[in-house]
Design a protein around this motif. Structure first.
Motif, PDB file in Angstrom:
ATOM      1  N   LEU A  10       0.824  -1.203   0.000  1.00 46.03           N
ATOM      2  CA  LEU A  10       0.000   0.000   0.000  1.00 46.03           C
ATOM      3  C   LEU A  10       0.860   1.256   0.000  1.00 46.03           C
ATOM      4  O   LEU A  10       0.706   2.115  -0.844  1.00 46.03           O
ATOM      5  CB  LEU A  10      -0.928   0.016   1.216  1.00 46.03           C
ATOM      6  N   PHE A  11       1.767   1.361   0.988  1.00 44.77           N
ATOM      7  CA  PHE A  11       2.665   2.503   1.021  1.00 44.77           C
ATOM      8  C   PHE A  11       3.800   2.272   2.010  1.00 44.77           C
ATOM      9  O   PHE A  11       3.690   1.458   2.921  1.00 44.77           O
ATOM     10  CB  PHE A  11       1.939   3.811   1.347  1.00 44.77           C
ATOM     11  N   THR A  12       4.877   2.996   1.775  1.00 44.42           N
ATOM     12  CA  THR A  12       6.030   3.034   2.681  1.00 44.42           C
ATOM     13  C   THR A  12       6.228   4.490   3.081  1.00 44.42           C
ATOM     14  O   THR A  12       6.162   5.378   2.233  1.00 44.42           O
ATOM     15  CB  THR A  12       7.305   2.510   1.975  1.00 44.42           C
ATOM     16  N   LYS A  13       6.455   4.722   4.348  1.00 43.64           N
ATOM     17  CA  LYS A  13       6.619   6.093   4.827  1.00 43.64           C
ATOM     18  C   LYS A  13       7.838   6.178   5.741  1.00 43.64           C
ATOM     19  O   LYS A  13       7.912   5.491   6.755  1.00 43.64           O
ATOM     20  CB  LYS A  13       5.361   6.513   5.599  1.00 43.64           C
ATOM     21  N   LYS A  14       8.802   7.008   5.345  1.00 43.33           N
ATOM     22  CA  LYS A  14       9.950   7.288   6.204  1.00 43.33           C
ATOM     23  C   LYS A  14       9.500   8.338   7.209  1.00 43.33           C
ATOM     24  O   LYS A  14       8.931   9.370   6.836  1.00 43.33           O
ATOM     25  CB  LYS A  14      11.121   7.782   5.369  1.00 43.33           C
ATOM     26  N   LEU A  15       9.735   8.060   8.474  1.00 42.55           N
ATOM     27  CA  LEU A  15       9.154   8.880   9.530  1.00 42.55           C
ATOM     28  C   LEU A  15       9.945  10.152   9.809  1.00 42.55           C
ATOM     29  O   LEU A  15      11.173  10.127   9.902  1.00 42.55           O
ATOM     30  CB  LEU A  15       9.022   8.056  10.809  1.00 42.55           C
ATOM     31  N   LYS A  16       9.199  11.238   9.948  1.00 43.00           N
ATOM     32  CA  LYS A  16       9.732  12.542  10.348  1.00 43.00           C
ATOM     33  C   LYS A  16       9.330  12.777  11.807  1.00 43.00           C
ATOM     34  O   LYS A  16       8.434  12.099  12.317  1.00 43.00           O
ATOM     35  CB  LYS A  16       9.139  13.642   9.465  1.00 43.00           C
ATOM     36  N   PRO A  17       9.950  13.748  12.474  1.00 43.10           N
ATOM     37  CA  PRO A  17       9.582  14.002  13.873  1.00 43.10           C
ATOM     38  C   PRO A  17       8.076  14.213  14.081  1.00 43.10           C
ATOM     39  O   PRO A  17       7.525  13.744  15.074  1.00 43.10           O
ATOM     40  CB  PRO A  17      10.390  15.258  14.227  1.00 43.10           C
ATOM     41  N   THR A  18       7.409  14.908  13.161  1.00 43.91           N
ATOM     42  CA  THR A  18       5.961  15.143  13.339  1.00 43.91           C
ATOM     43  C   THR A  18       5.167  13.839  13.234  1.00 43.91           C
ATOM     44  O   THR A  18       4.114  13.713  13.846  1.00 43.91           O
ATOM     45  CB  THR A  18       5.412  16.142  12.311  1.00 43.91           C
ATOM     46  N   HIS A  19       5.668  12.872  12.464  1.00 44.68           N
ATOM     47  CA  HIS A  19       4.991  11.567  12.390  1.00 44.68           C
ATOM     48  C   HIS A  19       5.101  10.829  13.720  1.00 44.68           C
ATOM     49  O   HIS A  19       4.208  10.069  14.089  1.00 44.68           O
ATOM     50  CB  HIS A  19       5.598  10.700  11.289  1.00 44.68           C
ATOM     51  N   ILE A  20       6.200  11.038  14.419  1.00 42.72           N
ATOM     52  CA  ILE A  20       6.410  10.379  15.710  1.00 42.72           C
ATOM     53  C   ILE A  20       5.508  11.021  16.764  1.00 42.72           C
ATOM     54  O   ILE A  20       4.891  10.328  17.564  1.00 42.72           O
ATOM     55  CB  ILE A  20       7.894  10.488  16.146  1.00 42.72           C
TER      56      ILE A  20
END
Length: 132
Positions: free
Chosen positions: A6-16
């Motif tokens: 479906l998707f891959t997302k590299k995490l940024k501080p706001t995602h955490i």
């Protein structure tokens, strides 16, 4: 059974710390009921634990801007010890015969090295095997 990325997302501080934004094309895989703007779903991780998530879209505006709400997403972040630069990968498993959704799966991964120019990602559950 067929597994579809479906998707891959590299995490940024706001995602955490807040919500996880989701690519708009992913909405095709989530049958949000007519008139609703949220859908709760479960996803199985690498160790067969079930995570509960809530996908939400905007009520107004031309662009729905789908996100996983912090109320459900943050529990997963804490359980997996996720940090900026880690990534999550979501899949959907379908029956090949009738295209029915069997389940969603999710992987929490960390880059452990770059080998011959390629990033090597490992499920966070397997990090101890690498001495990390």
């Amino acid at each position: 059974m067929e597994q579809v990325h479906l998707f891959t997302k590299k995490l940024k501080p706001t995602h955490i710390s807040h919500t996880l934004s989701v690519p708009i094309h992913v909405l095709e895989a989530f049958p949000i009921p007519e008139g609703a703007h949220t859908m709760k779903f479960e996803a199985v991780d690498a160790t067969d634990n079930v995570g509960r998530f809530c996908l939400s879209t905007r009520l107004t505006g031309a662009y729905p801007k789908p996100v996983l709400l912090r109320s459900s997403w943050h529990r997963f972040v804490e359980q997996k010890g996720l940090a900026p630069e880690d990534r999550v990968v979501f899949f959907i498993e379908r029956d090949e015969g009738n295209d029915m959704v069997r389940r969603y799966t999710v992987r929490a991964q960390r880059k452990v090295m770059t080998l011959m120019g390629q990033d090597v990602w490992v499920d966070v559950e397997d990090l101890p095997l690498y001495g990390l």
